[in-house]
Design a protein around this motif. Structure first.
Motif, mmCIF file in Angstrom:
data_model
loop_
_atom_site.group_PDB
_atom_site.id
_atom_site.type_symbol
_atom_site.label_atom_id
_atom_site.label_comp_id
_atom_site.label_asym_id
_atom_site.label_seq_id
_atom_site.Cartn_x
_atom_site.Cartn_y
_atom_site.Cartn_z
ATOM 1 N N LEU A 106 6.892 3.400 7.333
ATOM 2 C CA LEU A 106 5.804 4.362 7.225
ATOM 3 C C LEU A 106 6.263 5.752 7.633
ATOM 4 O O LEU A 106 5.910 6.753 6.981
ATOM 5 N N GLY A 107 7.055 5.824 8.700
ATOM 6 C CA GLY A 107 7.525 7.131 9.130
ATOM 7 C C GLY A 107 8.396 7.789 8.077
ATOM 8 O O GLY A 107 8.264 8.995 7.804
ATOM 9 N N LEU A 108 9.324 7.034 7.466
ATOM 10 C CA LEU A 108 10.168 7.602 6.421
ATOM 11 C C LEU A 108 9.334 8.094 5.228
ATOM 12 O O LEU A 108 9.604 9.160 4.665
ATOM 13 N N VAL A 109 8.356 7.324 4.881
ATOM 14 C CA VAL A 109 7.517 7.718 3.739
ATOM 15 C C VAL A 109 6.761 9.000 4.050
ATOM 16 O O VAL A 109 6.699 9.933 3.234
ATOM 17 N N LEU A 152 0.832 -1.204 0.000
ATOM 18 C CA LEU A 152 0.000 0.000 0.000
ATOM 19 C C LEU A 152 0.865 1.251 0.000
ATOM 20 O O LEU A 152 0.583 2.226 -0.718
ATOM 21 N N VAL A 153 1.912 1.243 0.792
ATOM 22 C CA VAL A 153 2.786 2.425 0.845
ATOM 23 C C VAL A 153 3.502 2.620 -0.484
ATOM 24 O O VAL A 153 3.585 3.746 -1.008
ATOM 25 N N VAL A 154 4.022 1.557 -1.068
ATOM 26 C CA VAL A 154 4.756 1.676 -2.333
ATOM 27 C C VAL A 154 3.845 2.176 -3.451
ATOM 28 O O VAL A 154 4.195 3.063 -4.231
ATOM 29 N N ILE A 155 2.645 1.605 -3.539
ATOM 30 C CA ILE A 155 1.720 2.035 -4.601
ATOM 31 C C ILE A 155 1.322 3.487 -4.400
ATOM 32 O O ILE A 155 1.283 4.280 -5.345
ATOM 33 N N GLY A 156 1.012 3.879 -3.155
ATOM 34 C CA GLY A 156 0.625 5.262 -2.904
ATOM 35 C C GLY A 156 1.732 6.231 -3.209
ATOM 36 O O GLY A 156 1.497 7.297 -3.819
ATOM 37 N N VAL A 157 2.957 5.899 -2.823
ATOM 38 C CA VAL A 157 4.095 6.791 -3.106
ATOM 39 C C VAL A 157 4.346 6.878 -4.608
ATOM 40 O O VAL A 157 4.647 7.963 -5.141
ATOM 41 N N VAL A 206 7.501 11.336 6.228
ATOM 42 C CA VAL A 206 8.435 12.470 6.291
ATOM 43 C C VAL A 206 8.852 12.895 4.892
ATOM 44 O O VAL A 206 8.921 14.093 4.567
ATOM 45 N N GLY A 207 9.097 11.926 4.048
ATOM 46 C CA GLY A 207 9.458 12.261 2.672
ATOM 47 C C GLY A 207 8.336 12.983 1.943
ATOM 48 O O GLY A 207 8.567 13.922 1.179
ATOM 49 N N ILE A 208 7.109 12.541 2.177
ATOM 50 C CA ILE A 208 5.977 13.228 1.549
ATOM 51 C C ILE A 208 5.893 14.657 2.052
ATOM 52 O O ILE A 208 5.641 15.593 1.280
ATOM 53 N N GLY A 209 6.072 14.839 3.371
ATOM 54 C CA GLY A 209 6.018 16.195 3.905
ATOM 55 C C GLY A 209 7.104 17.067 3.314
ATOM 56 O O GLY A 209 6.859 18.238 2.964
ATOM 57 N N LEU A 210 8.349 16.561 3.193
ATOM 58 C CA LEU A 210 9.428 17.339 2.601
ATOM 59 C C LEU A 210 9.141 17.692 1.149
ATOM 60 O O LEU A 210 9.413 18.812 0.690
ATOM 61 N N ARG A 238 7.297 -5.611 12.902
ATOM 62 C CA ARG A 238 6.533 -4.496 13.435
ATOM 63 C C ARG A 238 7.350 -3.219 13.414
ATOM 64 O O ARG A 238 6.851 -2.143 13.068
ATOM 65 N N ALA A 239 8.633 -3.329 13.755
ATOM 66 C CA ALA A 239 9.496 -2.148 13.742
ATOM 67 C C ALA A 239 9.668 -1.622 12.325
ATOM 68 O O ALA A 239 9.641 -0.403 12.085
ATOM 69 N N LEU A 240 9.887 -2.542 11.383
ATOM 70 C CA LEU A 240 10.051 -2.114 9.998
ATOM 71 C C LEU A 240 8.792 -1.441 9.466
ATOM 72 O O LEU A 240 8.865 -0.523 8.648
#
Length: 961
Positions: A931-934, A877-882, A936-940, A924-926
């Motif tokens: 998600l956090g990196l994605v 989901l994250v990869v497709i959305g990005v 933050v990248g979207i915000g930047l 779970r950590a990954l």
């Protein structure tokens, strides 16, 4: 007075009230008719006086004040004013000019004397109600007196009958004496004083006839003095005599006489009933009623007689057996002839009443008066002056008369079923000839030709030709159709076909001949003749084909249809002529015959061929009709194209498989391609041909049918391919739903592109309909009902190419393309719905394909899910959305940026709700780290875009709002 006498008195009063009400109703109708006729004649007289220059003085209130007016001086005479010049044409019916007469000096004062004061309550009570109540009282008194004499035994049965007859004669004589006396000065004085009087002679005569009816019936039924035959004759004579007396005494007596005459056969019982006396009696009674109705122009009496004849005809036809079929058929034929003569021939073939009289009388519900007062003396009535009338064929159709003839036609179909083959053919042929001659001769009854066609069609439909033919030698060949050689087929079949050919030829010949001679026919009458000569003949052909072959193939019937097509073509050439004059009647007939020729050809193909040739033949006939309509100036052919298209649609609704069960198992190239593809192509070409001379509803209908047949072809081909050659299999699957969604979205895109090429409401609404239907099918079928997550249906194929790609990914891509292309051409709700469908289908594909990779072909939701599979959903989901967001930021497409939002939001919810509780350890950590990196990248990326754009994010012109 005893209890029985009181009860009898109450019952008699209750029975007398409706009788008096009915009589009063008919007399009120007569008074209204006479008033309307007098007003019309007065208006015509004033118009003549105005044309002659005589000024009619206006009557003031002093004329009715009761004071004597001084006699005018000799020099005070009506001044003759100069004739005024009319400025405009007078409205209303024109009165033919007549030689001017020298007006009498007393004409002007006479106009004032015609008005009379309105009668008050006292006058009405004394002159009308007292008479009616007195008449009822006389009848009740006589009944009570007879009852008392019977109870006390004063008189024997013979004396009672004699007293009843004497009383009847006395009442009738008294009525006649008062009628003659009414012609004196007393009745004139009452009329001049404005007093509305009840017609006392009519009341006495009605009481006398009722007493005579009761006396004769009692002599037969109660005492047995006379036999059934003599009682039957006496009752009929009393009824007919009552109707004859009604010519002098008014319509109420006519209603009483008709009712008594028609009820007489029911009052006389016989141990050996014979139908012939009833037939002869009914013909005489109904003819007398028709004659009286024609004499006094009582239309209600004529149609009441027709209703009684129909009721008796139904009773006779349904009660007699096959042995007494001849009297029943003679009764129907005789009553039909009487109805034609008195309801059609006499009203529409000779001199008609004044237009003003007709309009005024029909407004009041009564026929126009032709011979003065209804209740007065017929001998003193002045005949109406004959007026020049327009030709009878310019009058509209006589709907009541046609309704009566239609009822007799239905009765003829029932009566014909009583006789055998020869008798049925003779009787039905005579009935068809009578109706056809009526429609041919009188344009007001042009619909009689259609009734004749219905009678012939009913005869053929109920004729048991197959059963009769099987009884003859050589009849075992049925239902293969008639033999080519007449000597090789049964006699019953030959008679059946001879009747069908003769009836069809008569209908066609009469229609063509009447249309060729009817330049002045109204279009509605011409349409009746054209329909009888085309639709009626084609109906006979189809019914004969059905009854003889049971819808089996038949080359002889196909040849007969080809010959009929040639006859229709020749008739069209005769009616079209050289085409130099634009005659509406000829144009209508030409179009009808040309369309019938094409229909006959289509039927011929149907009779000779199998495998859905009926649908294909009709569809090809639409193309041929469209082509012919462009070559010759026959506008009616365009409507024939539409009618044939609707027939094709009806054929598909009746049997969607076109060729039945034998469709073949080969995908695409099977009988579905022939049954649906050829009509679709024919309708496309027909629409293009018709569009050359303008776009109308027929062109749009052909386009709609072309779209519909294309859609049905794709729909049935998909089901045929997925179900082993059975497009009507009860089950379904997600692959079928996906292909249906793909086809629907593709149709929507194609129709939208066609609409951009040429604006057309058909393309617009059809495109919207396909999109909405696809949204419903995909939303319910692919996401819920047929989703393999819920049905555990196996997924076929490998990791890259599998059935999930066909069912979910392909329609998702096409839905996204539809949303992209429809941004500027469809409503906002439509575009957003298409985008939502694309996202939902792609999301379902993503989830299902991941589960397929981890679970194998069976991906039911109840199967165990591992941590790796659960984490993969978040990552996907994250990869497709990005990826979608990156494309949107790179190309500056707000459409793509908005499409990425659902994936990112679903991934965030899943990580914080599902992964946090279901995953453990490094996965779970990954999940949270990725998600956090994605995020933050979207915000930047958005901050950088905002700094570059200044006030806000630049929006491209082709974005989705």
């Amino acid at each position: 007075m005893g209890d029985d006498s009181i009860i009898a008195l109450i019952v008699l009063i209750a029975l007398a009230v409706p009788v008096a009400a009915i009589a009063g109703f008919f007399m009120a109708l007569g008074l209204r008719g006479r008033t309307s006729a007098l007003e019309a004649r007065l208006a015509a007289l004033e118009l003549k006086l105005a044309e002659a220059g005589i000024m009619v003085p206006v009557v003031s209130g002093d004329a009715f004040s009761g004071t004597e007016q001084p006699a005018p001086a000799p020099e005070e005479k009506a001044q003759v004013a100069p004739r005024p010049e009319p400025a405009t044409e007078p409205e209303g019916p024109l009165v033919p000019e007549e030689p001017a007469e020298e007006p009498a000096p007393h004409l002007a004062p006479a106009a004032a004397a015609t008005a009379a004061p309105q009668a008050g309550l006292e006058e009405r009570l004394g002159s009308r109600w007292a008479v009616w109540v007195g008449g009822v009282a006389l009848a009740l008194g006589g009944v009570l007196l007879v009852r008392y004499s019977i109870e006390e035994g004063y008189f024997g049965p013979a004396a009672r009958i004699f007293a009843g007859l004497a009383t009847a004669l006395a009442l009738i004589a008294g009525g006649e004496w008062l009628r003659r006396r009414e012609r004196g000065e007393e009745a004139s004085a009452l009329s001049t004083a404005g007093v509305s009087t009840a017609h006392v002679p009519s009341v006495l005569t009605a009481a006398g006839t009722m007493t005579a009816f009761a006396s004769v019936y009692a002599a037969h039924a109660l005492y047995g003095f006379i036999g059934p035959a003599f009682a039957f004759v006496l009752l009929g004579l009393i009824g007919v005599a009552t109707m004859v007396a009604a010519a002098l005494h008014g319509p109420a007596l006519a209603a009483l006489g008709l009712l008594g005459a028609l009820a007489a056969p029911l009052l006389v019982a016989s141990d050996d009933p014979q139908p012939w006396p009833v037939v002869i009696y009914l013909v005489a009674v109904v003819a007398a009623a028709y004659g009286l109705a024609r004499l006094r122009l009582w239309r209600w009496l004529a149609y009441s007689a027709a209703g009684g004849a129909l009721l008796w005809g139904w009773l006779v036809v349904t009660s007699v057996g096959n042995a007494d079929a001849l009297p029943a058929m003679v009764l129907v034929l005789a009553q039909t002839v009487l109805a034609v003569v008195f309801l059609v021939a006499l009203p529409h073939g000779g001199a008609l009443p004044l237009p003003a009289d007709v309009a005024a009388a029909e407004t009041e519900g009564e026929p126009p008066a032709e011979t003065g007062e209804d209740d007065g003396d017929a001998e003193g009535a002045a005949p109406a002056e004959p007026k020049a009338e327009p030709p009878f064929w310019t009058w509209p159709l006589d709907i009541p008369a046609l309704a009566v003839l239609s009822a007799f036609g239905a009765l003829a179909i029932l009566a014909g079923d009583l006789a055998g083959g020869g008798g049925r053919a003779t009787f039905s042929g005579a009935m068809v000839a009578i109706l056809l001659a009526t429609g041919f001769t009188y344009a007001a009854a042009a619909g009689a030709g259609l009734i004749a066609a219905l009678v012939a069609a009913g005869c053929l439909a109920f004729w048991p030709v197959a059963r009769l033919a099987m009884l003859d030698p050589g009849g075992a060949s049925l239902p293969g159709g008639p033999a080519l050689a007449p000597g090789e087929q049964p006699a019953a079949l030959s008679l059946y076909l001879a009747f069908a050919i003769a009836a069809g030829a008569a209908l066609l010949a009469a229609a063509v001949r009447r249309l060729m001679r009817g330049e002045d026919l109204p279009l509605v009458a011409a349409a009746c003749h054209a329909a009888a000569g085309t639709t009626g003949v084609l109906a006979l052909l189809v019914i004969a084909y059905w009854r003889v072959t049971a819808f089996d193939t038949s080359v002889p019937f196909a040849l007969g249809a080809a010959v009929l097509a040639l006859l229709f073509t020749g008739a069209a050439r005769l009616l079209h002529g050289d085409g130099s004059e634009a005659r509406p009647v000829a144009a209508l007939g030409t179009g009808a015959m040309a369309a019938a020729a094409l229909a006959a050809l289509a039927l011929g193909l149907t009779f000779a061929l199998e495998k859905g040739m009926l649908t294909v033949a009709f569809a090809l006939s639409t193309l041929g009709t469209a082509f012919v309509s462009q070559r010759i100036a026959v506008p009616v052919l365009r409507y024939a194209v539409g009618a044939t298209g609707l027939l094709v649609l009806g054929r598909v609704v009746w049997d969607p498989a076109i060729a039945g069960d034998a469709l073949g198992t080969t995908p695409i190239f099977n009988w579905l391609l022939w049954g649906y593809g050829v009509p679709a192509l024919a309708f496309v070409l027909a629409a293009r041909v018709l569009a050359m001379s303008g776009r109308d509803w027929v062109t749009q209908l052909c386009e709609s049918l072309a779209i519909l047949f294309c859609a049905l072809l794709v729909f049935f081909e998909i089901r045929h391919a997925l179900h082993g050659g059975d497009p009507f299999a009860p089950d379904s699957g997600f692959v079928e739903m996906g292909l249906m969604a793909t086809a629907g979205l593709a149709f929507s895109i194609v129709l939208m592109r066609l609409e951009l090429h040429r604006a057309d409401p058909v393309y617009h609404f059809a495109g919207l309909a396909f999109g909405v239907l696809t949204l419903i099918v995909a939303g319910f079928g692919l996401l819920l009902a047929e989703n393999p997550l819920f049905t555990d249906e196996p997924v076929l194929g490998g990791a890259v190419f599998n059935t999930l790609v066909l069912a979910y990914l392909v329609p998702a891509v096409i839905a996204a393309g539809l949303a992209w292309l429809a941004r500027a051409h469809r409503p906002t709700w439509y575009v957003r719905s298409a985008l939502a469908l694309a996202l939902l289908l792609h999301l379902a594909f993503t989830i299902n394909v991941i589960r397929f990779l981890f679970q194998g072909p069976q991906i039911g939701l109840w199967r165990q899910m591992g941590e790796a599979e659960l984490w993969t959903y978040s990552a996907a989901l994250v990869v497709i959305g990005v990826a979608i967001l990156a494309v949107g930021l790179w190309r500056n497409w707000r459409f793509a940026r908005l499409a990425s939002a659902p994936y990112i939001l679903i991934a965030v919810v899943k990580v914080f709700v599902v992964d946090l509780s279901s995953l453990e350890g490094v996965l779970r950590a990954l999940s949270f780290i990725g998600l956090g990196l994605v995020l933050v990248g979207i915000g930047l990326a958005y901050q950088k875009l905002l700094r570059r754009g200044g006030a806000g994010i630049p929006v491209a012109d082709d974005t989705l709002s």
